[in-house]
Design a protein around this motif. Structure first.
Motif, short mmCIF file in Angstrom:
data_model
loop_
_atom_site.label_atom_id
_atom_site.label_comp_id
_atom_site.label_asym_id
_atom_site.label_seq_id
_atom_site.Cartn_x
_atom_site.Cartn_y
_atom_site.Cartn_z
N LEU A 136 0.83 -1.07 0.07
CA LEU A 136 -0.05 0.32 -0.09
C LEU A 136 0.79 1.50 0.09
CD1 LEU A 136 -2.64 -0.59 2.66
CD2 LEU A 136 -2.66 -1.08 0.45
N GLN A 137 0.57 1.93 -0.76
CA GLN A 137 0.98 3.39 -0.67
C GLN A 137 0.22 4.37 -0.11
OE1 GLN A 137 1.93 5.55 -4.48
NE2 GLN A 137 3.26 6.83 -3.42
N VAL A 138 0.33 4.80 1.26
CA VAL A 138 -0.58 5.43 2.24
C VAL A 138 -0.10 6.79 2.03
CG1 VAL A 138 -1.33 5.75 4.69
CG2 VAL A 138 -0.64 3.26 3.72
N LEU A 139 -1.12 7.73 1.72
CA LEU A 139 -0.96 9.13 1.35
C LEU A 139 -1.63 10.22 2.32
CD1 LEU A 139 -0.71 8.56 -2.55
CD2 LEU A 139 1.16 9.31 -1.10
N PRO A 140 -1.28 10.79 3.33
CA PRO A 140 -2.10 11.64 3.92
C PRO A 140 -2.70 13.01 3.22
CG PRO A 140 0.07 11.58 4.85
CD PRO A 140 0.10 10.93 3.78
N PHE A 141 -3.83 13.32 3.38
CA PHE A 141 -4.23 14.61 2.59
C PHE A 141 -5.16 15.55 3.59
CE2 PHE A 141 -6.58 17.00 -0.50
CZ PHE A 141 -5.60 17.81 -1.45
N HIS A 142 -4.60 16.33 4.47
CA HIS A 142 -5.60 16.93 5.49
C HIS A 142 -4.73 18.26 5.97
CE1 HIS A 142 -2.70 15.04 8.42
NE2 HIS A 142 -3.14 14.12 7.92
N GLY A 143 -5.35 18.81 6.73
CA GLY A 143 -4.92 20.29 7.21
C GLY A 143 -3.57 20.36 7.79
N ALA A 144 -3.04 19.23 8.55
CA ALA A 144 -1.79 19.25 9.15
C ALA A 144 -0.62 18.90 8.19
CB ALA A 144 -1.70 18.20 10.29
N VAL B 21 2.71 21.93 -0.13
CA VAL B 21 3.67 21.41 -0.98
C VAL B 21 3.36 19.89 -0.76
CG1 VAL B 21 5.92 21.01 -1.69
CG2 VAL B 21 5.19 23.17 -1.19
N GLN B 22 3.30 19.59 0.18
CA GLN B 22 3.35 17.80 0.32
C GLN B 22 1.95 17.44 0.05
OE1 GLN B 22 6.00 15.74 1.45
NE2 GLN B 22 4.59 14.23 0.61
N GLN B 23 0.99 18.37 0.53
CA GLN B 23 -0.40 18.07 -0.12
C GLN B 23 -0.43 17.79 -1.62
OE1 GLN B 23 -3.46 20.59 1.12
NE2 GLN B 23 -3.32 19.91 3.16
N LYS B 24 0.06 18.62 -2.29
CA LYS B 24 0.31 18.58 -3.81
C LYS B 24 0.93 17.26 -4.32
CE LYS B 24 -0.12 23.42 -4.75
NZ LYS B 24 0.69 24.55 -5.16
N ARG B 25 2.13 17.10 -3.52
CA ARG B 25 2.89 15.71 -4.10
C ARG B 25 2.12 14.31 -3.57
NH1 ARG B 25 7.83 17.36 -0.54
NH2 ARG B 25 8.59 18.96 -1.64
N ASN B 26 1.37 14.33 -2.62
CA ASN B 26 0.39 13.47 -2.20
C ASN B 26 -0.61 13.06 -3.31
OD1 ASN B 26 2.18 12.80 -0.03
ND2 ASN B 26 0.84 13.41 1.50
N PHE B 27 -1.22 14.25 -3.76
CA PHE B 27 -2.42 14.15 -4.70
C PHE B 27 -1.72 13.60 -5.93
CE2 PHE B 27 -5.39 15.81 -7.76
CZ PHE B 27 -6.48 15.37 -7.25
N ALA B 28 -0.65 14.32 -6.45
CA ALA B 28 -0.16 13.86 -7.62
C ALA B 28 0.41 12.17 -7.75
CB ALA B 28 1.30 14.70 -7.90
N PRO C 42 2.03 -0.58 -6.23
CA PRO C 42 1.24 -0.42 -5.01
C PRO C 42 -0.25 0.11 -5.07
CG PRO C 42 2.85 1.62 -5.36
CD PRO C 42 2.95 0.66 -6.59
N ARG C 43 -0.87 -0.52 -4.32
CA ARG C 43 -2.24 -0.11 -4.13
C ARG C 43 -2.29 1.27 -3.43
NH1 ARG C 43 -4.72 -4.81 -1.48
NH2 ARG C 43 -6.36 -3.51 -0.68
N ARG C 44 -2.93 2.48 -4.12
CA ARG C 44 -2.80 3.85 -3.55
C ARG C 44 -3.91 4.24 -2.59
NH1 ARG C 44 -0.46 3.90 -8.42
NH2 ARG C 44 1.50 5.07 -8.53
N VAL C 45 -3.69 4.69 -1.57
CA VAL C 45 -4.54 5.10 -0.30
C VAL C 45 -4.46 6.48 -0.08
CG1 VAL C 45 -5.59 4.17 1.85
CG2 VAL C 45 -4.77 2.44 0.37
N MET C 46 -5.42 7.17 -0.30
CA MET C 46 -5.54 8.47 0.21
C MET C 46 -6.35 8.56 1.35
SD MET C 46 -6.16 12.13 -1.53
CE MET C 46 -4.53 12.32 -2.48
N ILE C 47 -5.67 9.13 2.50
CA ILE C 47 -6.60 9.57 3.84
C ILE C 47 -6.86 10.91 4.04
CG2 ILE C 47 -6.66 8.97 6.36
CD1 ILE C 47 -4.86 6.43 5.81
N SER C 48 -7.87 11.30 4.18
CA SER C 48 -8.24 12.59 4.06
C SER C 48 -9.64 13.13 4.94
CB SER C 48 -8.88 13.05 2.61
OG SER C 48 -8.94 14.48 2.56
#
Length: 179
Positions: A76-84, A88-95, A122-128
């Motif tokens: 799994l590629q786990v990608l956080p996407f939230h206010g903390a 720049v990192q949010q954009k990277r994670n979204f990309a 990897p299976r991509r997982v975004m947590i938002s």
């Protein structure tokens, strides 16, 4: 015990619910494997808890359940996407979430590859939190599975969140983990 610390039982109950929901999440992800899963939580803290849990499970290469241990064929590629997370990192994670490239790995000497077998992707997982429920176009890289880890505080958010999958005539799956 309860008389000295009356609020403690409620907190323990919340922890139990969180742990049960995390196990249910793993079961859903194992039963319905998806290339892109978008998980919505109500708080940054819950996002972090789920992110850490899935990251640990991914590195263990196994999902433990009370009855068995089941290996996962893909990481799994786990990608956080939230206010903390900073912008720049949010954009990277979204990309990374919307990309079809296989992320850099030590095995590949830090190179990226687009010609890798499905097994290696990897299976991509975004947590938002609600951030990914509006204003983002997933049309080019469809979300296969949306998980409402928490029921949204505003009922209209349910439609915004589940509307991230099954877009442009594609199929999608929605899982709601309720208490």
């Amino acid at each position: 015990r309860g008389a000295r610390n009356p609020g403690r039982g409620a907190m323990d109950g919340e922890k139990v619910v969180l742990e049960l929901k995390k196990l249910a999440l793993v079961e859903q992800m194992r039963t319905y494997p998806s290339d892109r899963t978008l998980i919505f939580c109500n708080t940054i803290q819950t996002c972090r808890d789920v992110e850490n849990f899935l990251s640990r499970k991914s590195t263990q290469k196994a999902f433990s359940t009370p009855k068995s241990v089941i290996s996962t064929p893909q990481s799994l590629q786990v990608l956080p996407f939230h206010g903390a997370i900073d912008g720049v990192q949010q954009k990277r994670n979204f990309a990374a979430f919307t990309s079809d490239e296989v992320p850099r790995s030590k095995k590949m000497g830090g190179r990226r590859s687009t010609g890798t077998s499905e097994k290696d992707k990897p299976r991509r997982v975004m947590i938002s939190t609600g951030r990914a429920s509006k204003g983002f176009d997933f049309a080019a890289s469809p979300v296969d599975h949306v998980v409402l880890f928490d029921w949204p505080r505003d009922n209209i958010e349910v439609f915004r969140r589940i509307g991230r999958t099954g877009r442009a005539g594609r199929k999608g799956r929605v899982t709601m983990l309720v208490r």
